[in-house]
Design an enzyme around this catalytic site. Structure first.
Site, PDB file in Angstrom:
ATOM      1  CG  HIS A  34      -1.770   1.714   1.705  1.00 29.01           C
ATOM      2  ND1 HIS A  34      -2.817   0.883   0.511  1.00 29.01           N
ATOM      3  CD2 HIS A  34      -2.120   1.893   2.114  1.00 29.01           C
ATOM      4  CE1 HIS A  34      -3.322   2.782   1.226  1.00 29.01           C
ATOM      5  NE2 HIS A  34      -3.354   3.195   1.255  1.00 29.01           N
ATOM      6  CG  HIS A  80     -10.286   4.443   2.441  1.00 34.85           C
ATOM      7  ND1 HIS A  80     -10.598   4.877   3.394  1.00 34.85           N
ATOM      8  CD2 HIS A  80      -9.290   4.563   2.178  1.00 34.85           C
ATOM      9  CE1 HIS A  80      -9.834   5.412   4.115  1.00 34.85           C
ATOM     10  NE2 HIS A  80      -8.707   5.554   3.808  1.00 34.85           N
TER      11      HIS A  80
END
Length: 706
Positions: A34, A80
């Site tokens: 990430h 998200h």
């Protein structure tokens, strides 16, 4: 997910010692997929990211491009995804909050949001639960902070059943003299934390986003999801404006993935510097927090500022004025990145090694297999009715009516048309924004589908008279350790890069989200692209017909149906449609047509094909009568989704042909009239529908959820 032993061994060798517990957790998060893009960074060099308009390219919290010599536009996008599966409301809301703070960290004021959302089959109860929760979270947060959500996209596909995608983009404005970056400037400057107090929410969020979703993720991973406070964010927006106005900020970084540890180490690393941080000085909202919790919690509505020592009191005064917490947590140094807690050193590592030292993955890729031709045999009327009422091609009014899309008084073109248009009165420019991807396209043909995504977004801009300025991307994929998944992901990166290059549109920033797998399998490769365009002034034609003009198709008819909703709804395969040889010429021609005095309506041809495009243009006072000559297959004429085409209503067809020139074919389709109905004759049959019948079919999402 603990720090990988291979990484731990590498770090121990670099440091010459064992890691502390805090260091191990910090490296685990900052070296995660990430944060470090370990599987994707080797591919990202395919993008062109520079030209004379690019002020700040990839690597900062947001990119910056010039509208003119004195006014800059910031662009950012983030995902998200995992948090929105676990908690759709808070997951989506905090996605909005994060991308807005990325905008603030550049010294900019946010002026517009775009949301691109992807869910499983609309007919499934769980997909609707996620859909409703995500839209509610976005609308709540955006409406409360006063930033309009002006455009976006929604797609439903079986591949997202166990892993929805929530991609949010934000535009901001900043005068040249107010620009701030995330690059620390000087040793002895103070690091000041402004915003909400730090709690235990969002712990391990970066590492959570770097692994497949398990079946029990909705319960087991809830602590990794942040909880947003839009009212605090609104105060932070205004406080940030004052701090920048008063020239109190030397550098800034939003606290997002990996919390304080991520923001502060990346800020000083970009300046080639270090830091000394006293973790106990961080203002906290929960008792007995330990060093690792303070360092890695992803509590929202927090900013880290580099401030000159003489300006600390002024920063504290502004924070107090806006009822925000403020703590001086340390200072910039010319040494290592050091964190202490109650007198004990818990982190002492080189900042650049921590923030940018993760080794890249060398992964195997299997190229996607091209589709063959296996077309269904259907009655056109039945296929048309199915497409009009399919959630992918139906009206998204249920979504955007929940957003305040006019707050800020800049929205010149609201959601529902091809692209949003914002008035930047400071420069006299209209700024157009389009955002989205189509999983049917990239699932069927990853490379060509991604090229089509870029062209489709650029055509949306052209339909309101704008030409592309720059783009940011959110590259979503499954587990890259699976060669077929990584092959599809690599193909969409190359396709997006090649088409953006052909459109002379630099990709100036973005986000990568991998490991979007669940028990249901990997998602389709999904390259969300948010493209900004500019035009002189703020006027633009709409998609609704005036009711008295000639209808022209600008662009070539397609001879293939690959990736279309027609095939997705009825089964079958086909090659992906060929795209224009010179897409930039097509886009520029469409933009010129859209601004011509004789043009009364423009609508791009994409999802659902030409038949759905014509139906969307019909109003109670204006209808269409179209006759196609024979020759081509009727379903290809009506339902192919080849992008780079628009329907134009004009009072002067000759002028349109002259403007388009050699950029694209121009075909006369028929006329608009005052009937309020659709009549399309093709292949010996006719598609007929009144405006009420069209509206009833297209309002399926409203009907099912209201």
């Amino acid at each position: 997910m603990p720090l990988d032993e291979a990484d731990a061994s590498l770090i121990r060798a670099e440091l010459g010692r064992e890691l502390t517990d805090a260091e191990a957790l910090l490296f685990e998060n900052l070296w995660s997929e990430h944060c470090a893009y370990r599987s994707s960074r080797p591919l990202l060099s395919a993008f062109d990211s520079e030209n004379e308009d690019v002020v700040v390219g990839p690597g900062d919290d947001a990119a910056v491009v010039a509208l003119d010599d004195e006014t800059y536009l910031t662009m950012g996008i983030e995902s998200h995804n995992h948090p929105s599966y676990v908690d759709p409301f808070d997951g989506a809301a905090t996605g909005v909050g994060g991308i807005v703070r990325d905008t603030l960290s550049m010294g900019a004021y946010p002026i517009g949001l775009a949301d691109s959302l992807y869910f499983g089959d609309f007919g499934r109860e769980h997909s609707r639960y996620l859909f409703e929760g995500v839209v509610e979270g976005i609308s709540h947060y955006g409406n409360c902070i006063g930033v309009p959500t002006v455009t976006g996209s929604v797609a439903f596909h079986d591949g997202y059943e166990g892993n929805p995608l929530v991609n949010v983009a934000c535009l901001g404005l900043v005068p040249e003299e107010r620009l701030v970056t995330a690059e620390a400037q000087s040793p002895e400057n103070k690091l000041v934390l402004v915003g909400n107090a730090t709690g235990r929410d969002g712990l391990g969020g970066a590492s959570f986003a770097s692994e497949d979703l398990a079946e029990d993720a909705e319960t087991e991973d809830r602590p990794a999801v942040q909880v947003g406070d839009p009212y605090a964010e609104k105060l932070l927006i205004e406080a940030n404006e004052q701090l920048v106005d008063d020239e109190l900020v030397q550098a800034a970084r939003d606290l997002g993935a990996a919390g304080l540890g991520g923001a502060s180490s990346e800020l000083v690393a970009k300046g080639g510097l270090g830091a000394h941080i006293e973790l106990e000085q961080v203002h906290q909202r929960e008792p007995n927090m330990n060093a690792m919790e303070i360092l890695l919690a992803e509590s929202q509505e927090r900013m880290c500022y580099e401030v000159r020592p003489k300006d600390v009191d002024a920063v504290r005064e502004i924070a107090e004025r806006f009822d925000l917490g403020c703590s001086v947590i340390g200072e910039v140094t010319d040494g290592n990145y050091v964190c202490t807690f109650e007198g004990e050193t818990v982190v002492d590592v080189p900042a650049e090694y921590l923030a940018d030292g993760a080794p890249m993955n060398d992964l195997d890729a299997v190229e996607p297999t091209p589709q063959s031709r296996d077309l269904p045999d259907l009655e056109l009327e039945a296929a048309f009715e199915t497409l009009l009422s399919h959630p992918n091609t139906a009206s998204k009014r249920w979504v955007y009516r929940q957003y305040d899309h006019e707050v800020g008084n800049r929205t010149a073109k609201r959601p529902g048309d091809d692209a949003a248009l914002l008035a930047v009165r400071e420069t006299g420019h209209g700024v157009a924004l389009s955002s989205g991807a189509d999983p049917n396209w990239t699932d069927a043909a990853p490379y060509d589908g991604a090229r089509a995504v870029a062209l489709e977004n650029a055509t949306n801009l052209a339909a309101v008279g704008a030409t592309p300025l720059a783009a940011v991307d959110c590259l979503n994929g499954g587990n890259p350790e699976k060669p077929d998944v990584y092959g599809g992901f690599s193909a969409v990166v190359d396709g997006l890069a090649d088409m953006c290059r052909a459109l002379d549109t630099p990709v100036v920033g973005g986000n990568v989200s991998l490991y979007n797998d669940s028990a249901a399998g990997p998602i389709p490769p999904t390259p969300t692209l948010a493209v900004v365009g500019t035009k002189e002034g703020y006027d633009a034609p709409g998609t609704a017909l005036a009711g008295d003009g000639t209808l022209l198709l600008v662009g070539e008819q397609a001879a293939a149906l690959g990736g279309s909703q027609y095939l997705a709804s009825h089964g079958g395969t086909d090659a992906f449609p060929m795209l224009p040889d010179d897409p930039l010429a097509v886009v520029e021609a469409v933009a010129a047509v859209a601004t011509h005095d004789a043009t009364t309506a423009v609508h791009d041809v994409s999802h659902g094909g030409l038949a759905v495009t014509l139906a969307e243009m019909v109003t109670a006072d204006a209808g269409v009568e179209v006759t196609f000559p024979g020759g081509a297959r009727p379903e290809e004429l009506l339902f192919s989704e080849r992008p780079g085409r628009v329907v134009v209503e004009t009072s002067d067809p000759a002028a349109v042909r002259e403007v388009v020139g050699d950029a694209a074919p121009v075909t006369e389709l028929g006329r608009s009239d005052g009937s309020g109905a659709l009549s399309v004759s093709v292949g010996g049959g006719t598609l007929d529908a009144t405006v009420d019948e069209i509206a009833t079919a297209r309002n399926v999402i409203d009907r099912e959820l209201s």
